[in-house]
Design an enzyme around this catalytic site. Structure first.
Site, PDB file in Angstrom:
ATOM      1  N   ASP A 406     -26.269 -51.981 -18.871  1.00 26.64           N
ATOM      2  CA  ASP A 406     -27.287 -51.283 -19.045  1.00 26.64           C
ATOM      3  C   ASP A 406     -28.352 -52.438 -19.100  1.00 26.64           C
ATOM      4  O   ASP A 406     -28.284 -53.532 -19.382  1.00 26.64           O
ATOM      5  CB  ASP A 406     -27.447 -50.490 -20.192  1.00 26.64           C
ATOM      6  N   GLU A 409     -32.147 -54.483 -15.262  1.00 23.66           N
ATOM      7  CA  GLU A 409     -33.275 -54.544 -14.369  1.00 23.66           C
ATOM      8  C   GLU A 409     -33.813 -56.212 -14.239  1.00 23.66           C
ATOM      9  O   GLU A 409     -34.015 -56.593 -13.094  1.00 23.66           O
ATOM     10  CB  GLU A 409     -34.213 -53.729 -14.616  1.00 23.66           C
ATOM     11  N   ASP A 483     -32.270 -42.635 -17.141  1.00 27.83           N
ATOM     12  CA  ASP A 483     -32.707 -41.845 -18.365  1.00 27.83           C
ATOM     13  C   ASP A 483     -33.394 -40.400 -17.726  1.00 27.83           C
ATOM     14  O   ASP A 483     -34.536 -40.535 -17.852  1.00 27.83           O
ATOM     15  CB  ASP A 483     -33.516 -42.509 -19.148  1.00 27.83           C
TER      16      ASP A 483
HETATM   17  C1  GLC Z   1     -31.127 -46.810 -22.101  1.00 25.94           C
HETATM   18  C2  GLC Z   1     -29.921 -46.215 -21.171  1.00 25.94           C
HETATM   19  C3  GLC Z   1     -29.237 -45.237 -21.736  1.00 25.94           C
HETATM   20  C4  GLC Z   1     -28.684 -45.908 -23.335  1.00 25.94           C
HETATM   21  C5  GLC Z   1     -29.815 -46.335 -24.054  1.00 25.94           C
HETATM   22  C6  GLC Z   1     -29.284 -47.162 -25.338  1.00 25.94           C
HETATM   23  O1  GLC Z   1     -32.046 -45.992 -22.354  1.00 25.94           O
HETATM   24  O2  GLC Z   1     -30.543 -45.938 -20.027  1.00 25.94           O
HETATM   25  O3  GLC Z   1     -28.151 -44.718 -21.164  1.00 25.94           O
HETATM   26  O4  GLC Z   1     -28.141 -44.662 -23.844  1.00 25.94           O
HETATM   27  O5  GLC Z   1     -30.380 -47.207 -23.156  1.00 25.94           O
HETATM   28  O6  GLC Z   1     -28.334 -47.963 -25.026  1.00 25.94           O
END
Ligand code: GLC
Length: 780
Positions: A406, A409, A483
């Site tokens: 995650d 980017e 998200d």
């Molecule tokens: C980001 C991710 C989400 C995750 C959060 C905490 O917002 O997109 O899926 O739960 O980070 O790690």
């Protein structure tokens, strides 16, 4: 971040300025056809290469010779292709068996036709050009009957005609609406559907790029802030052949493990070992199948990657092995940011071994993410990728087989949302700025993670989920769409989003089922779970501070429906797994828009609220609250509703009734569906497999492949699989099922496949390889 102030319409921003001057490539001055077709023009140098007879690459560099070896996406070298080159007056013609390029010398223009002489990609008064600020642009003719698809992960509708897009990997918590066009993934690729025939364009430029299919009626453009114009044209002519061609260039998904195709349960976060154990036990007690529980950032010690918080998770190894006994795997999140902490081993190693991204002056780049001030590994360098991959032994040594990447980017909590653009990347010996390589940071983190895990897992298939990526991401990871929110609109939007990702080579995708942020509700979660059961990636995930949304959170009535659909996911596994096999072989999406199978049928061109699994099943979910009737368009053929058996004639629209427990599913007559059975959480591989033949209309022939293997190792690469090529031929008197070919030496638990004839009319017999019987042996 200032987008909701007047800054959004600042004159220096994206507005088209009348003062913009593109310098056209100009006239041809010299040519060189010795190896690659090279052309020197007044304001740019061009190379033309044929990768196959159906794929041509055009590279235009305004400054230097075209650079031909810097792609992060392309995995093949050009084949030896027979090209006939000729010169006719002011034109040069380059022709293969599938493509014809007509090159005008003054000004230099390239028009590309297919073998029937149909125009694919062509230029008019404007062709390839650049601006003094480094921007490169291509203008291409557009027809009013052109439709556009793909572009990776984009909000909005299926058909991208009259839309503009930006490719810049961005962490967008909110909003995801039709004009949010830079999301987490950048796949600068699209497919054009023109009069029922398809071709593809892949613009392999990693700078911030733009696609404009909206500003003019005569042409569309693709452009990038820097680099060269480097694009591939794929001849098609069917949507499926375009996908095969694009994934031939950029790679196909590795065959996923069966467990990763099951149901995933996630939350930001299940915060302790106790909570995770209770959660797992709930699934077992309620007999709801689940394959994966995700661990979000709270499992870590102060959000330091490659650590566990030993107060919350005192014995992760035991937790993982106990859950494994229950048929559940644990997938932890790993973000790229490494906490700046002189007492933290990963940070120490990163500094001591010089593995983090730095400015040209030599200082490390620091940005704020979950752990606070953090450094970022430079994944563009092989040494760093290897190091990062090796670090995953921390997880794989305690039984982890899947990782969730995650914030790659990379996301940074600052005004630009990412790393400073002037940060340098080592780029395997060709250093360049983050401005150029931003869009591939996530792809290369994925490569490091997938390859590291593969080495450690001793023959088992790794699972990787990623948020960011670039063209080719499918080789390493499945992708979730970030998200989203618990809005009906986001459920609606997830269909075209996943379908366009599929048309961009990424077959293994899905949204957060139920919606990530915002409080979900019983009806939305139920409808979303019905859809999720048939999207390629199936994970329920929700955010901190919002309602818990496990299938039992809204009472028994809803739980029972969700349980049924999650179980159906497992019953459909033989069908799904065969489709994933096809995706791994040919690059075709598992979940498809109807236009992929019916490109001649205009009614399918922007059909957003229906989708297909493979080539013979249509899903028409309810995507609005309080609605129990919806319009369903069925294309050519006869269609059998899955649960009622009612037959519908195609090329018509119907009003279909669906109560909360119903998901309308239509199977094409004359085809077949592979179905397994749901047994228990630890028995997810079916003991019995059925081939349901939907007795067809006279004269139709259907061919498909059933594929199976152990579902978790790479033994299939050594022949340990079962592959049956089947054909179904229907006449009025009989339905013949023939096993045309059987390959592989995998011996499944079921020793035979049961064949059921569904909808056979009186007097119509079912023949299996010429005999009246109802099984096919799968063991010799
Ligand atoms: C980001 C991710 C989400 C995750 C959060 C905490 O917002 O997109 O899926 O739960 O980070 O790690």
């Amino acid at each position: 971040m200032l987008e909701d102030t007047s800054f959004a319409i600042h004159p220096g921003k994206d507005q088209a300025s009348k003062a913009v001057v593109y310098r056209d490539i100009g006239n041809l001055i010299a040519e060189d056809f010795s190896t690659i077709y090279k052309f020197t023009c007044e304001s740019g140098n061009v190379a033309i290469q044929f990768y196959t007879s159906s794929i041509v690459r055009i590279t235009m560099n305004p400054q230097t010779d075209p650079i031909l070896n810097q792609s992060k996406s392309i995995i093949v070298k050009p084949e030896t292709v027979k090209v006939e080159a000729s010169s006719k007056g002011e034109f040069i013609i380059l022709a293969t068996s599938q493509l014809q390029l007509k090159i005008r010398k003054a000004p230099f223009r390239v028009d590309i036709f297919d073998k029937l002489g149909k125009e694919l990609v062509s230029e008019t008064e404007r062709g390839m050009a650049y601006r003094e600020n480094g921007e490169v642009v291509a203008f291409k003719k557009m027809y009013d009957y052109d439709h556009f698809y793909g572009f990776g992960e984009k909000s909005g509708h299926l058909d991208k005609r009259d839309e503009k897009f930006e490719m810049w990997n961005s962490d967008v918590y909110a909003p995801h609406n039709p004009e949010t066009n830079a999301l987490y993934e950048s796949i600068p690729y699209f497919m054009t559907l023109r009069n029922g025939r398809a071709h593809g364009v892949f613009f392999d430029n990693t700078f911030r790029s733009k696609f404009d299919m909206a500003s003019s009626e005569e042409y569309y453009t693709f452009s990038a802030e820097g680099g060269q114009l480097d694009y591939y044209v794929m001849a098609g002519p069917e949507p499926k052949s375009v996908l095969e061609q694009y994934t031939y260039l950029t790679g196909r998904i590795p065959l996923p493990s069966k467990w990763s195709l099951g149901y995933h349960q996630s939350r930001y976060s299940y915060e302790s070992e106790t909570e995770v154990r209770e959660l797992a036990q709930y699934f077992i007690d309620k007999d709801i199948p689940v394959d994966v529980i995700h661990l979000d950032i709270h499992y870590m010690n102060g959000y330091r990657v490659f650590t566990f918080d030993k107060e919350r998770f005192p014995n992760p190894e035991k937790l993982i092995s106990d859950l494994r006994e229950m048929g559940i795997r644990v997938v932890p999140i790993v973000d790229p940011g490494v906490k700046k902490d002189a007492e933290y081993a990963i940070y120490q190693e990163g500094v001591n071994e010089d593995l983090f991204c730095k400015y040209i002056e030599g200082e490390t780049y620091f940005g704020e993410v979950w752990p606070g001030v953090s450094a970022f590994p430079d994944f563009t360098e092989e040494k760093v990728r290897n190091w990062w991959g090796e670090k995953h032994a921390f997880y794989t040594n305690i039984g982890v087989e899947g990782i969730w990447n995650d914030m790659n980017e990379p996301a940074v909590f600052n005004e630009s949302k990412t790393m400073d653009l002037e940060v340098m990347h080592r780029n395997d010996g060709k250093p360049t700025t983050h401005r150029e390589l931003h869009n591939v940071y996530g792809l290369l983190m994925g490569k490091a993670t997938y390859e590291g895990m593969k080495q450690q897992l001793d023959g088992k298939r790794p699972f990787l989920l990623t948020r960011a990526g670039y063209a080719g991401v499918q080789r390493y990871a499945s992708v979730w769409t970030g998200d989203n929110r618990s809005f009906w609109e986001h459920l609606q939007m997830s269909l075209p989003m996943v379908m366009n990702l599929g048309l961009s080579g990424v077959a293994f995708t899905g949204p957060d089922v139920g919606g990530f942020a915002h409080d979900t509700n019983a009806e939305l979660l139920t409808r979303w779970t019905q859809v999720g059961a048939f999207t390629p990636f199936f994970r329920n995930h929700s955010a901190i501070g919002f309602r818990y949304q496990e299938p039992w959170q809204f009472g028994e009535k809803y739980e029972a429906i969700m349980k049924r659909y999650i179980q159906m996911r497992y019953e459909w596994m033989p069908q799904l797994y065969s489709l994933f096999y096809e995706a791994s072989q040919k690059g075709l999406p598992v979940m498809r828009p109807l236009l992929m199978e019916y490109p001649q049928d205009e009614k399918t061109y922007n059909l957003n609220d229906q989708f297909m699994l493979g080539d013979n099943v249509i899903f028409a979910p309810i995507l609005q609250p309080a609605i129990t009737d919806r319009a369903v368009y069925l294309p050519k053929g006869n269609w059998v509703e899955f649960s009622t058996g009612e037959v519908f004639e195609g090329e018509k629209t119907y009003l279909i009734h669906a109560e909360l427990e119903d998901l309308p599913i239509f199977v094409k007559q004359g085809t077949a569906l592979m179905q397994g059975e749901w047994v228990s959480n630890t028995q997810k591989t079916p003991r019995n497999v059925n081939m349901n033949i939907y007795a067809g209309i006279a004269g139709e022939k259907y061919q498909f492949t059933y594929y199976d293997d152990d579902g978790e190792t790479f033994a299939h690469e050594e022949g340990n699989y079962l592959k049956l090529d089947i054909e179904v031929i229907s006449t009025n008197a009989k339905v013949e099922v023939n096993v045309v070919q059987k390959q592989g030496n995998f011996i499944p638990e079921y020793k035979e496949i049961t064949i059921n004839g569904i909808g056979l009319h009186d007097g119509q017999v079912l023949l299996i390889n010429g005999q009246q019987r109802n099984t096919i042996p799968v063991v010799n």
